[in-house]
Design a protein around this motif. Structure first.
Motif, PDB file in Angstrom:
ATOM      1  N   LYS A 155       0.835  -1.208   0.000  1.00 41.37           N
ATOM      2  CA  LYS A 155       0.000   0.000   0.000  1.00 41.37           C
ATOM      3  C   LYS A 155       0.868   1.256   0.000  1.00 41.37           C
ATOM      4  N   LEU A 156       1.968   1.216   0.770  1.00 43.48           N
ATOM      5  CA  LEU A 156       2.878   2.368   0.788  1.00 43.48           C
ATOM      6  C   LEU A 156       3.476   2.617  -0.590  1.00 43.48           C
ATOM      7  N   LEU A 157       3.923   1.538  -1.247  1.00 40.80           N
ATOM      8  CA  LEU A 157       4.539   1.692  -2.561  1.00 40.80           C
ATOM      9  C   LEU A 157       3.527   2.080  -3.627  1.00 40.80           C
ATOM     10  N   ALA A 158       2.252   1.749  -3.407  1.00 38.12           N
ATOM     11  CA  ALA A 158       1.231   2.067  -4.405  1.00 38.12           C
ATOM     12  C   ALA A 158       0.708   3.487  -4.256  1.00 38.12           C
ATOM     13  N   THR A 159       0.545   3.939  -3.021  1.00 37.22           N
ATOM     14  CA  THR A 159      -0.112   5.238  -2.806  1.00 37.22           C
ATOM     15  C   THR A 159       0.781   6.273  -2.134  1.00 37.22           C
ATOM     16  N   SER A 160       1.822   5.825  -1.432  1.00 34.35           N
ATOM     17  CA  SER A 160       2.648   6.775  -0.667  1.00 34.35           C
ATOM     18  C   SER A 160       4.130   6.489  -0.900  1.00 34.35           C
ATOM     19  N   LYS A 161       4.546   6.579  -2.154  1.00 33.47           N
ATOM     20  CA  LYS A 161       5.951   6.320  -2.473  1.00 33.47           C
ATOM     21  C   LYS A 161       6.904   7.283  -1.772  1.00 33.47           C
ATOM     22  N   PRO A 162       6.576   8.590  -1.672  1.00 36.86           N
ATOM     23  CA  PRO A 162       7.488   9.487  -0.936  1.00 36.86           C
ATOM     24  C   PRO A 162       7.660   9.082   0.525  1.00 36.86           C
ATOM     25  N   LEU A 163       6.569   8.606   1.151  1.00 36.22           N
ATOM     26  CA  LEU A 163       6.659   8.201   2.550  1.00 36.22           C
ATOM     27  C   LEU A 163       7.568   6.980   2.702  1.00 36.22           C
ATOM     28  N   TYR A 164       7.404   6.002   1.805  1.00 35.93           N
ATOM     29  CA  TYR A 164       8.263   4.814   1.866  1.00 35.93           C
ATOM     30  C   TYR A 164       9.721   5.200   1.625  1.00 35.93           C
ATOM     31  N   SER A 165       9.958   6.072   0.659  1.00 41.53           N
ATOM     32  CA  SER A 165      11.321   6.511   0.377  1.00 41.53           C
ATOM     33  C   SER A 165      11.933   7.202   1.580  1.00 41.53           C
ATOM     34  N   ALA A 166      11.125   8.034   2.243  1.00 35.29           N
ATOM     35  CA  ALA A 166      11.626   8.755   3.410  1.00 35.29           C
ATOM     36  C   ALA A 166      11.956   7.789   4.550  1.00 35.29           C
ATOM     37  N   LEU A 167      11.083   6.797   4.785  1.00 39.12           N
ATOM     38  CA  LEU A 167      11.323   5.842   5.867  1.00 39.12           C
ATOM     39  C   LEU A 167      12.583   5.019   5.605  1.00 39.12           C
ATOM     40  N   ALA A 168      12.726   4.520   4.358  1.00 39.84           N
ATOM     41  CA  ALA A 168      13.907   3.723   4.028  1.00 39.84           C
ATOM     42  C   ALA A 168      15.178   4.560   4.126  1.00 39.84           C
TER      43      ALA A 168
END
Length: 644
Positions: A275-288
């Motif tokens: 779900k993060l990669l589908a709708t919230s890519k910036p959030l996933y990028s920031a967390l990683a």
């Protein structure tokens, strides 16, 4: 004044304007003008595209140098799986559109600006950028010359663009071309060979010239300089150690490719991450990025990872031919607050850990950190990080040997010391070659370091690593294609799985919707409405089912919408009438037999970049084979289902 005329000496009595007669050096000017006309005629002759290849190389060199100059010595980027798919003949919409060029450059610049935080490069995205420019120059060339669109010529320019993308990143034209051939093509046309070399040489030469003009280099030199002795670079018994290092890198590459592919599948299957990669890519990028940045923070854990060094500095230090373990054996030095530019290798030393501890910790941590970094949805390259990882693996192996043989190895009555930097060079080439399933990384290692004295041991290490990796795992780029489900044919691994015994009649699609010339238009309407295929096989009659050609759906729909005035009231028209009124058909130049083997079918699809082939038996259309059936057959053959 222009109306006055005179006679030119030595010529016929043809009057000429006095302004031309009085001009300085008329004969020289005439010769120059004639030469320019000849040059213009030769350059813009139909079929010649040298100037476009020069422009491609120079443009990519300018962009690559600008990135290096503005951002620094941090390196490389991704898009290679998609480019590889495009070069097989598959059309990926808008992937090569030049309007995406600016966004790709900005995204890549931001990635490189993070430095060692996420430990990524630019090779892959730069290949994508180069291919985009090649596609744009190809369209511009077609309009300039007035030549009709040619798919073959387009693929030639794209192949040259991929070679330039690699060559200008490393300023290594020879290995850049060979690497692009190995990674991008399953079958390569020799006709494209000179084009790739010509464009890549122009790009690499321009890249070096810009470095000289900017006073970064005094002359054309290698990127990562080494100082290995030339007289006796290695002893014959050391060949065994290089082969052993190749085996280690091969096993490590299998683990890396498997873990990376498995982790990508996990992210897709897991509800939260998908779900993060589908709708919230910036959030996933920031967390990683936060996870990676917290670990590589220099005053913290990062001091055990040499995180204050860029990737270029990592390679420069790892290729050092001195043994750090022997140099620091009796040396106790506190960790410096700032890196020493003259002794950057000290970043691999720490009072709390030995050189071996630092290298082992680096390899363990970077293994999963690299895998995590590859999942971040940003323009980034993955080749240089694995090149550095392989160099660290080789360095650790070389340091162990230098401690095991502190005086060196005795061969031929002479004692020569162990050079850990040579093993780092071999490890970099072997591991990166095994991960990408390429042999050209050996030549790349020689071009970027300017050393070729270790050609034999490095090549042997690369061969052993590739033999292990290719036997058990797909390459890094093929694994990405599998995860992204791109339309790319898998390789038939191994020669003992019996691909020759499996024939087309075992896996072909027998449900074939054909159109016969004597078919009434009412039935043709029903077929067109009930199906959504792009083309229909055309047979002679409904009874004979003899394949005579192919008719495209778009052409058929257009023809059906036009009712010819010649049709008499009450007449029952058939498909033949539509075809006779101008609906175009195409001949079937290539078809399969039910007895054709899977191996031969696979070779045909790869060699000719095919999407679908019809199967005929004694002229009758009996089925079809597309990528779907072919991939399923290869998968079943490679991984047979468990017996019930």
């Amino acid at each position: 004044m222009e109306e006055l005329v005179g006679l030119r000496e030595g010529f016929s009595r043809k009057p000429v304007p006095l302004q031309e007669l009085w001009g300085p050096c008329p004969r020289i000017r005439r010769n120059i003008q004639g030469s320019l006309e000849w040059l213009k005629e030769r350059l813009f002759r139909v079929g010649e595209d040298w100037y476009f290849l020069v422009a491609l190389g120079v443009l990519m060199a300018l962009i690559s140098y600008a990135m290096n100059f503005v951002i620094g010595r941090v390196v490389r980027g991704s898009g290679i799986p998609e480019v590889k798919t495009i070069l097989t003949g598959v059309v990926l919409e808008d992937y090569l559109d030049i309007k995406n060029f600016g966004a790709k450059v900005v995204g890549l610049s931001c990635t490189l600006a993070t430095g060692s935080t996420i430990f990524l490069g630019k090779l892959g995205p730069f290949v994508h950028l180069s291919v985009m420019i090649a596609a744009y120059l190809g369209r511009m060339r077609t309009k300039t010359i007035g030549e009709p669109e040619n798919k073959t010529k387009e693929m030639e320019l794209l192949a040259a663009g991929a070679a330039v993308g690699v060559a200008t990143v490393f300023a290594a034209p020879i290995s850049g071309v060979l690497f692009s051939i190995e990674v991008m093509s399953s079958h390569f046309s020799v006709w494209d060979y000179w084009r790739g070399f010509f464009a890549a040489t122009c790009g690499a030469f321009m890249f070096h010239l810009l470095a000289i003009f900017n006073n970064e280099q005094e002359t054309i030199t290698s990127i990562y300089k080494t100082s290995f002795p030339v007289d006796i670079p290695f002893d014959l018994p050391e060949i065994f150690f290089f082969v052993a290092l190749g085996a280690i890198c091969g096993v490590l590459s299998c683990g890396y490719n498997y873990s990376q592919r498995t982790f990508l599948f996990f992210l897709k299957a897991n509800g939260v991450t998908s779900k993060l990669l589908a709708t919230s890519k910036p959030l996933y990028s920031a967390l990683a990025t936060v996870v990676l940045a917290s670990i590589t923070y220099p005053p913290g854990v990062g001091r055990f990872l040499a995180s204050r060094l860029s990737m270029s500095e990592h390679l420069e230090t790892l290729f050092d031919n001195n043994s750090w373990a022997l140099m620091t054996k009796n040396l106790s030095q506190p960790w410096a607050a700032e890196p020493d530019p003259q002794n950057l290798w000290l970043e691999w030393c720490h009072p709390q850990l030995t050189v071996f501890g630092i290298l082992v910790f680096f390899l363990v941590m970077k293994f999963w950190m690299l895998i995590l970094a590859t999942t971040i949805p940003i323009p980034a390259g993955y080749f240089l990080p694995i090149f550095v990882y392989g160099a660290a693996t080789g360095r650790l192996f070389g340091e162990l040997l230098s401690v095991a043989f502190p005086e060196g190895i005795v061969a031929g009555g002479q004692v020569n010391p162990i050079m850990p930097g040579a093993y780092a060079l071999a490890g970099a080439a072997a591991f990166s070659g095994a991960v990408t399933h390429t042999l050209s990384t050996a030549l790349l290692a020689f071009e970027v370091t300017g050393q070729i004295v270790h050609a034999l041991p490095v090549l042997m290490a690369v061969l052993v690593a590739n033999a292990i990796s290719q036997s058990f795992q797909p390459s890094f780029y093929d694994g990405t294609i599998i995860v992204k489900k791109l339309p790319y044919l898998p390789w038939i691994r191994g020669r003992k799985i019996g691909s020759h015994s499996v024939t087309v009649d075992h896996f072909m699609n027998c449900t074939l919707t054909t159109l016969a010339k004597d078919m009434p238009l009412e039935e043709v309407f029903k077929v067109v409405i009930s199906t959504d295929v792009t083309q229909y096989p055309l047979v002679e009659t409904t009874e004979s089912q003899t394949l005579v050609g192919v008719v495209k759906r778009t052409h058929l729909v257009q023809a059906l919408q036009i009712e010819p005035a010649s049709w008499a009231p009450g007449q029952q028209p058939c498909l033949q009438d539509i075809l006779a009124n101008g609906c175009p058909t195409q001949p079937v130049t290539l078809q399969l037999s039910p007895e054709t083997s899977l191996h031969e079918t696979h070779n045909l699809f790869e060699l000719l970049n095919l999407q679908t082939l019809f199967v005929t038996s004694r002229g009758r259309a009996v089925g079809s084979v597309s990528w779907v059936e072919l991939k399923k057959a290869i998968s079943t053959l490679t991984n047979p289902p468990a017996p019930k």
